[in-house]
Motif scaffolding. Structure first.
Motif, mmCIF file in Angstrom:
data_model
loop_
_atom_site.group_PDB
_atom_site.id
_atom_site.type_symbol
_atom_site.label_atom_id
_atom_site.label_comp_id
_atom_site.label_asym_id
_atom_site.label_seq_id
_atom_site.Cartn_x
_atom_site.Cartn_y
_atom_site.Cartn_z
ATOM 1 N N TRP A 1 0.823 -1.181 0.000
ATOM 2 C CA TRP A 1 0.000 0.000 0.000
ATOM 3 C C TRP A 1 0.873 1.254 0.000
ATOM 4 O O TRP A 1 0.553 2.232 -0.672
ATOM 5 N N ILE A 2 1.931 1.211 0.767
ATOM 6 C CA ILE A 2 2.818 2.370 0.835
ATOM 7 C C ILE A 2 3.477 2.623 -0.520
ATOM 8 O O ILE A 2 3.533 3.769 -0.988
ATOM 9 N N LEU A 3 3.951 1.574 -1.170
ATOM 10 C CA LEU A 3 4.568 1.730 -2.486
ATOM 11 C C LEU A 3 3.562 2.234 -3.520
ATOM 12 O O LEU A 3 3.914 3.023 -4.401
ATOM 13 N N THR A 4 2.315 1.803 -3.416
ATOM 14 C CA THR A 4 1.283 2.278 -4.333
ATOM 15 C C THR A 4 1.047 3.769 -4.158
ATOM 16 O O THR A 4 0.947 4.518 -5.135
ATOM 17 N N VAL A 5 0.975 4.214 -2.926
ATOM 18 C CA VAL A 5 0.792 5.643 -2.658
ATOM 19 C C VAL A 5 1.999 6.433 -3.162
ATOM 20 O O VAL A 5 1.847 7.475 -3.813
ATOM 21 N N ILE A 6 3.207 5.927 -2.902
ATOM 22 C CA ILE A 6 4.421 6.607 -3.357
ATOM 23 C C ILE A 6 4.442 6.693 -4.884
ATOM 24 O O ILE A 6 4.829 7.719 -5.455
ATOM 25 N N ALA A 7 4.015 5.642 -5.562
ATOM 26 C CA ALA A 7 4.005 5.636 -7.025
ATOM 27 C C ALA A 7 2.936 6.561 -7.595
ATOM 28 O O ALA A 7 3.078 7.062 -8.708
#
Length: 107
Positions: free
Chosen positions: A1-7
């Motif tokens: 989820w964190i990587l999705t938000v960062i992307a």
């Protein structure tokens, strides 16, 4: 989820997310910035494909090395079972690439 938000966050600064009434959803607009689009394709497609290719190739090489050590054959050769394993890994890779590519190369 964190990587999705960062992307997703850079899309707001570039303005590459637009509402598409045909599909009733926000989509990535590739024409917003050519440099950003290239960066997205490299980071979200080319880098993962390269990593997956390297890992599968490394796994296959290690399997062959271990098999040769265990059997200690005088003539190392590719057996039908080795070829089937390679083919299976290749098919998994092609399916991964085929499923992932349309998200990055849509027109």
């Amino acid at each position: 989820w964190i990587l999705t938000v960062i992307a997703t966050v850079p899309n707001f600064f570039v303005g590459s997310l637009k509402y598409d009434p045909r599909i009733y959803s926000c989509t990535f607009v590739q024409t917003a910035s050519s440099y950003y689009t290239i960066a997205v394709v490299v980071i979200h497609f080319i880098v993962p494909i390269t990593i997956v290719s390297f890992c599968y190739l490394r796994i296959w090489v290690l399997v062959l090395q271990v098999r040769r050590r265990v059997k200690s054959e005088t003539k190392p050769r590719l057996k039908p079972s080795d070829f089937r394993n390679l083919l299976t890994m290749f098919v998994v890779f092609v399916i991964f690439a085929s499923c992932w590519a349309p998200l990055n190369f849509k027109g």
